[in-house]
Design a protein around this motif. Structure first.
Motif, PDB file in Angstrom:
ATOM      1  N   ASN A 757      61.303  64.829  29.588  1.00 38.17           N
ATOM      2  CA  ASN A 757      61.088  64.943  31.030  1.00 38.17           C
ATOM      3  C   ASN A 757      62.434  64.983  31.736  1.00 38.17           C
ATOM      4  N   GLY A 758      62.581  65.937  32.653  1.00 43.54           N
ATOM      5  CA  GLY A 758      63.823  66.048  33.403  1.00 43.54           C
ATOM      6  C   GLY A 758      64.025  64.903  34.379  1.00 43.54           C
ATOM      7  N   LYS A 759      62.945  64.315  34.816  1.00 37.99           N
ATOM      8  CA  LYS A 759      63.024  63.151  35.696  1.00 37.99           C
ATOM      9  C   LYS A 759      62.972  61.887  34.848  1.00 37.99           C
ATOM     10  N   GLU A 760      63.816  60.963  35.172  1.00 39.62           N
ATOM     11  CA  GLU A 760      63.923  59.722  34.413  1.00 39.62           C
ATOM     12  C   GLU A 760      62.897  58.714  34.920  1.00 39.62           C
ATOM     13  N   LEU A 761      62.074  58.210  34.006  1.00 42.02           N
ATOM     14  CA  LEU A 761      61.166  57.135  34.375  1.00 42.02           C
ATOM     15  C   LEU A 761      61.980  55.927  34.804  1.00 42.02           C
ATOM     16  N   SER A 762      61.625  55.344  35.937  1.00 45.42           N
ATOM     17  CA  SER A 762      62.309  54.140  36.409  1.00 45.42           C
ATOM     18  C   SER A 762      61.291  53.198  37.033  1.00 45.42           C
ATOM     19  N   MET A 763      61.262  51.983  36.527  1.00 49.21           N
ATOM     20  CA  MET A 763      60.349  50.963  37.054  1.00 49.21           C
ATOM     21  C   MET A 763      61.106  49.718  37.517  1.00 49.21           C
ATOM     22  N   PHE A 764      62.352  49.918  37.922  1.00 48.53           N
ATOM     23  CA  PHE A 764      63.148  48.790  38.421  1.00 48.53           C
ATOM     24  C   PHE A 764      62.397  47.923  39.433  1.00 48.53           C
ATOM     25  N   PRO A 765      61.831  48.520  40.501  1.00 46.22           N
ATOM     26  CA  PRO A 765      61.220  47.674  41.531  1.00 46.22           C
ATOM     27  C   PRO A 765      59.931  46.986  41.086  1.00 46.22           C
ATOM     28  N   HIS A 766      59.411  47.382  39.935  1.00 46.63           N
ATOM     29  CA  HIS A 766      58.084  46.914  39.555  1.00 46.63           C
ATOM     30  C   HIS A 766      58.095  46.006  38.327  1.00 46.63           C
ATOM     31  N   VAL A 767      59.286  45.569  37.950  1.00 47.18           N
ATOM     32  CA  VAL A 767      59.384  44.589  36.871  1.00 47.18           C
ATOM     33  C   VAL A 767      58.595  43.321  37.189  1.00 47.18           C
ATOM     34  N   PRO A 768      58.683  42.800  38.421  1.00 49.82           N
ATOM     35  CA  PRO A 768      57.888  41.592  38.727  1.00 49.82           C
ATOM     36  C   PRO A 768      56.387  41.792  38.531  1.00 49.82           C
ATOM     37  N   GLU A 812      68.184  42.821  49.615  1.00 46.75           N
ATOM     38  CA  GLU A 812      68.957  43.640  50.545  1.00 46.75           C
ATOM     39  C   GLU A 812      68.387  45.054  50.691  1.00 46.75           C
ATOM     40  N   ASP A 813      67.248  45.291  50.054  1.00 47.43           N
ATOM     41  CA  ASP A 813      66.560  46.588  50.162  1.00 47.43           C
ATOM     42  C   ASP A 813      67.487  47.747  49.798  1.00 47.43           C
ATOM     43  N   LYS A 814      68.157  47.616  48.655  1.00 47.09           N
ATOM     44  CA  LYS A 814      69.115  48.634  48.229  1.00 47.09           C
ATOM     45  C   LYS A 814      68.692  49.316  46.929  1.00 47.09           C
ATOM     46  N   MET A 815      67.400  49.283  46.650  1.00 46.92           N
ATOM     47  CA  MET A 815      66.923  49.853  45.390  1.00 46.92           C
ATOM     48  C   MET A 815      67.203  51.346  45.297  1.00 46.92           C
ATOM     49  N   ASP A 816      67.187  52.051  46.424  1.00 48.50           N
ATOM     50  CA  ASP A 816      67.419  53.498  46.405  1.00 48.50           C
ATOM     51  C   ASP A 816      68.790  53.852  45.856  1.00 48.50           C
ATOM     52  N   ALA A 817      69.720  52.925  45.978  1.00 48.73           N
ATOM     53  CA  ALA A 817      71.093  53.200  45.540  1.00 48.73           C
ATOM     54  C   ALA A 817      71.201  53.371  44.033  1.00 48.73           C
ATOM     55  N   ILE A 818      70.247  52.822  43.281  1.00 50.19           N
ATOM     56  CA  ILE A 818      70.343  52.912  41.818  1.00 50.19           C
ATOM     57  C   ILE A 818      69.313  53.870  41.225  1.00 50.19           C
ATOM     58  N   GLU A 819      68.536  54.535  42.073  1.00 53.75           N
ATOM     59  CA  GLU A 819      67.495  55.435  41.566  1.00 53.75           C
ATOM     60  C   GLU A 819      67.671  56.831  42.145  1.00 53.75           C
ATOM     61  N   LYS A 820      68.032  57.789  41.279  1.00 48.74           N
ATOM     62  CA  LYS A 820      68.194  59.185  41.667  1.00 48.74           C
ATOM     63  C   LYS A 820      67.412  60.069  40.686  1.00 48.74           C
ATOM     64  N   ASN A 821      66.684  61.022  41.230  1.00 48.80           N
ATOM     65  CA  ASN A 821      65.908  61.954  40.402  1.00 48.80           C
ATOM     66  C   ASN A 821      65.027  61.223  39.392  1.00 48.80           C
ATOM     67  N   ILE A 822      64.263  60.272  39.911  1.00 47.16           N
ATOM     68  CA  ILE A 822      63.444  59.441  39.028  1.00 47.16           C
ATOM     69  C   ILE A 822      61.960  59.726  39.254  1.00 47.16           C
ATOM     70  N   THR A 823      61.158  59.207  38.347  1.00 43.97           N
ATOM     71  CA  THR A 823      59.698  59.270  38.465  1.00 43.97           C
ATOM     72  C   THR A 823      59.123  57.907  38.129  1.00 43.97           C
ATOM     73  N   ARG A 824      57.967  57.602  38.712  1.00 44.40           N
ATOM     74  CA  ARG A 824      57.246  56.386  38.329  1.00 44.40           C
ATOM     75  C   ARG A 824      56.209  56.697  37.241  1.00 44.40           C
ATOM     76  N   GLY A 825      56.290  57.915  36.699  1.00 39.77           N
ATOM     77  CA  GLY A 825      55.341  58.286  35.656  1.00 39.77           C
ATOM     78  C   GLY A 825      53.922  58.256  36.182  1.00 39.77           C
ATOM     79  N   HIS A 826      53.045  57.625  35.411  1.00 44.73           N
ATOM     80  CA  HIS A 826      51.624  57.562  35.799  1.00 44.73           C
ATOM     81  C   HIS A 826      51.221  56.174  36.290  1.00 44.73           C
ATOM     82  N   TYR A 827      52.195  55.312  36.507  1.00 47.23           N
ATOM     83  CA  TYR A 827      51.853  53.942  36.885  1.00 47.23           C
ATOM     84  C   TYR A 827      51.025  53.871  38.166  1.00 47.23           C
TER      85      TYR A 827
END
Length: 832
Positions: A757-768, A812-827
């Protein structure tokens, strides 16, 4: 006798399949079938279809070959009971959970393993035989040599595809349709992304095939055609020859089944003189083709397996343009094939795509004709200009279609069973009819009327024959009539007809006895009640962090940045085989830091790759890992026979429900990586019920396809000329789609191509949230990452696991700073 198995997507297709000579058909109801966009059958239609086929001695396999959500099992259980009572001869299954449920509630309903199970070696077949499967449909990537080895070394029915559309990805391993369009192939709704245009580009976005011989449909294979290989397949020991095409129209079914029927019968009748007629080959091409290939039956064909210039039907070359008259709009072509009135011709125009025309009126040398022969020059009207030498393809053959339709639009059966009839009548007794068919089944009937002495016209053999011969829509045809008429008797014609009807009805019942099964259906399904209704747990836990890597450098990086578990090896995205010394180093490194290590195994292992793999896993015994991960049922079976070690079922096994987890747990699996096609709600329900540890993918470029075909080697590496020059080691390549999305391409140690997948799966904000629902392990796919990036990603997940919503990036609501061209997949969206 080898079985010819035909695809059926509609009532007309069913009639076409049966009348053209299929021994068995496969079809689906409105639910749980992997061709959800076919017409398919309602339950009433399924009952009728099964009865129709059985009267003609044709078996019916019903596809129940999608993965199933927990919430669907109650409905599925009722459906399976219905299929058993309706008389289905087998169900075709992909999901291990479906297999477990079927064995529980309909134990006498035969199980066939779908090609979606990705069975590609003998170990997978052995695993399924142990589970009670009676037949396995092998992957289409196998050679005849592979097929023969499996057939000759295990006692179970083997089915192989012989004709029709191919998937470029191993069936059951494709996540691309679901990921880019939300329509999962594993759920029966494939959007066919392989038939879309792509450009092969380098790391700078340059089209590396520009101006070359390749077309833009780089993932679109030709259609499988094994008509010339039938002798080898039959001699290999294949039990069932399967034609693909439940989405195809009935005319296609009629022509393809009829052609293969005649070819199979011809070979079995005279093996030494088997030849397929050229006309039959042309008819196969005419009814539908993307050009033809034998796929991997004989070799690895590379670019010659691909229909890269056209992803749909190309018809048969009719000829080339000689001239076009702009004033009259008449085109003249020199024919390579016969052309008839009402045929449809499509011109491949050098500029502007395609021009299509239905031939209503045509001329040869100025004279109107209804048919023209090869080498003649024929003229007819078309709607748009074409150029000299443009190719013309006949995409619709009116006469062939008329013949094809004759298989299913006659009303009365074409194929009938010969019967011998004996009629006995004498004054003072009922007229008796005894019927025996060619297979020895009997049926008897007699009149209520007692025969009387004839006053005018006594009953004759000719009169009786006229009544007996009226078989109408039954499947019988009179072969021999014996009459024993004693004296000059009279019996009304209506009485003779009624006696015939009774005898035929009794004969039909006798023929249907073999399809009767014992009443073994389990109505009270404790399996569902015990597993899917009783929650086991629902509490937050602190998940462990798993990092999947394929180099020693990345093992060290992952450990130093907070990984709890290293998943090492299996498919190597560096296009080189990992040695036992690599696994040894990874093991020592993990143990040095007191971390757990799981040795991964390849996603696929063909028969010829087994010897090297067994040698590798034998070396594991020197440094026994904490677990071994398996990606297919064949590897699961083999590892279980070699080691007493915890097993992990990786995500390529498409675990979608708790029944599949239960089955795998009974086979030694202690950890399951859930399907990435599940959404949060489904995962939460599974976590509430699961008895083993669960792992979820949370980061990385997931593998969407895996293929024996390699676009880079085929078009850049001269694979067709022998040894590949391995362009994949010299440059990074991507498939670029119509929206300019770029899908990375990597090759493993077996030269298989993986489309990521060209978009990287990222679930940083949803670890909790994942922690809260009780997921034991969160996994990073690190094989495609650089060591520097892997270090950063691993460290961040470590922090999110430890701090949760107290992490500064949350506060600090800065999650966007670490996520570029990402996807949440099917979550959040799931799949259809």
């Amino acid at each position: 006798m080898v079985e010819l198995l035909a695809p059926v997507g509609s009532k007309d297709a069913l009639i076409a399949a049966v009348e053209s000579g299929a021994n068995a058909v496969y079809l689906a109801g409105k639910m749980f079938g992997a061709r959800a966009y076919a017409a398919n059958f309602t339950q009433d239609e399924l009952v009728e279809a099964i009865q129709f086929a059985h009267r003609r001695d044709v078996l019916v396999d019903v596809a129940v070959n999608t993965v199933v959500d927990n919430s669907e099992f109650e409905e599925l259980a009722e459906y399976l009971r219905f299929l058993y009572h309706a008389g289905a001869d087998a169900i075709i299954v992909q999901d291990l959970g479906v297999a477990k449920l079927a064995r529980e509630i309909v134990p006498d309903l035969p199980l066939h393993a779908s090609t979606q199970m990705t069975v590609h070696n003998i170990e997978g077949v052995r695993f399924l035989k142990e589970l009670g499967f009676t037949r396995v449909v092998l992957s289409r990537e196998l050679s005849i040599e592979d097929i023969q080895y499996i057939c000759q070394n295990i006692d179970i029915e083997i089915e192989v595809f012989i004709h029709g559309a191919l998937c470029i990805c191993y069936s059951g391993q494709c996540l691309m349709s679901g990921m880019i369009g939300g329509r999962s192939g594993n759920r029966g709704r494939c959007a066919q992304p392989c038939r879309l245009p792509y450009t092969l580009v380098d790391g700078d976005g340059n089209n590396v095939l520009a101006g070359g011989e390749a077309g833009e449909y780089l993932l679109s294979p030709k259609d499988l055609n094994t008509i010339d290989l039938l002798p080898e397949l039959i001699e290999a020991g294949v039990d069932s020859l399967k034609i693909e095409g439940r989405m195809k129209r009935p005319e296609y079914v009629a022509v393809v089944v009829d052609t293969y029927r005649r070819a199979v019968d011809s070979y079995l009748a005279n093996k030494n003189d088997f030849v397929v007629d050229l006309v039959e080959k042309k008819e196969l091409a005419q009814i539908f083709n993307r050009d033809f290939t034998e796929a991997y039956m004989k070799k690895r064909p590379g670019k010659f397996m691909m229909s890269d210039r056209r992803p749909n039907n190309r018809g048969v070359l009719a000829g080339r343009v000689e001239k076009y008259d702009a004033k009259t709009k008449l085109v003249t072509i020199k024919l390579a094939e016969t052309l008839n009135q009402n045929d449809i011709v499509e011109f491949w125009v050098k500029v502007g795509g395609r021009v299509s025309a239905t031939v209503t009126t045509m001329y040869v040398e100025g004279k109107e004709v209804t048919s023209a022969l090869p080498n003649q020059k024929v003229s007819f009207a078309i709607s748009s200009p074409v150029r000299d030498h443009d190719r013309a393809f006949k995409v619709f053959d009116a006469q062939l279609m008329e013949r094809a339709r004759s298989f299913f639009n006659q009303g009365a059966p074409l194929r009938r069973y010969a019967i011998d009839v004996k009629v006995t009548v004498s004054i003072g007794s009922p007229l008796k009819i005894e019927i025996v068919d060619e297979e020895g089944f009997f049926g008897n009937g007699e009149t209520d009327f007692v025969a009387e002495k004839a006053l005018k016209r006594p009953l004759t053999e000719e009169t009786i024959k006229k009544q007996i011969d009226r078989m109408g829509t039954t499947v019988f045809a009179l072969r021999k009539l014996t009459c024993n008429i004693i004296g000059e008797v009279m019996v009304p014609m209506s009485e003779i007809n009624e006696a015939r009807r009774k005898a035929v009805e009794e004969l039909e019942k006798a023929r249907m006895i073999k399809f009767v099964r014992p009443e073994s259906v389990v109505e009270n399904n404790n399996l569902i009640k015990n597993i899917l209704r009783n929650k086991k747990r629902n509490h937050a836990i602190k998940p462990q962090l798993v990092v999947n890597v394929d180099t020693i450098e990345k093992v060290r990086v992952a450990i130093e940045n907070g990984a709890d578990i290293i998943l090492f090896g299996g498919d190597n995205f560096q296009h080189s085989a990992l040695k036992d010394s690599d696994y040894h180093k990874a093991y020592l490194l993990a143990k040095e830091y007191n971390k757990k290590i799981v040795f991964n195994t390849p996603q696929l292992l063909k028969q010829w790759q087994m010897k090297g793999f067994i040698s590798l896993i034998e070396s594991f015994k020197e440094n026994l890992p904490d677990a071994i991960a398996v990606n297919n049922i064949g590897t699961l079976h083999m590892i279980k026979n070699h080691f007493n070690v915890p097993l992990q079922a990786d995500y390529h096994m498409n675990v979608y429900n708790n029944l599949a987890i239960e089955l795998l747990a009974s086979r030694g699996v202690e950890t399951v990586t859930l399907s990435p096609e599940l959404n949060f709600s489904q995962i939460e329900q599974i976590a509430d019920l699961a008895k083993c540890e669960l792992e979820c993918l949370v980061h990385g470029n997931l593998s969407l396809m895996v293929s024996e075909y390699c676009a880079m080697g085929s078009f850049l590496g001269n694979l067709d000329k022998g040894a590949c020059s391995k362009p994949c080691l010299k440059e990074s390549y991507f498939l670029s789609d119509r929206k300019d999305e770029k899908f990375p391409l990597v090759t493993d140690q077996y030269c298989r191509m993986h489309v990521l997948n060209g978009k990287e799966l990222s679930m940083f904000p949803h670890v909790p949230r994942l922690s809260a629902i009780g997921i034991h392990r969160l996994r990073i796919e690190g094989k495609y990452m650089t060591p520097a990036k892997l270090a950063k990603i691993t460290r961040l997940y470590r922090e999110f696991i430890e701090l949760g919503e107290e992490h500064p990036l949350f506060k600090e609501d800065k999650m966007d700073a670490i996520e570029k061209n990402i996807t949440r997949g099917h979550y959040f969206r799931g799949v259809l």
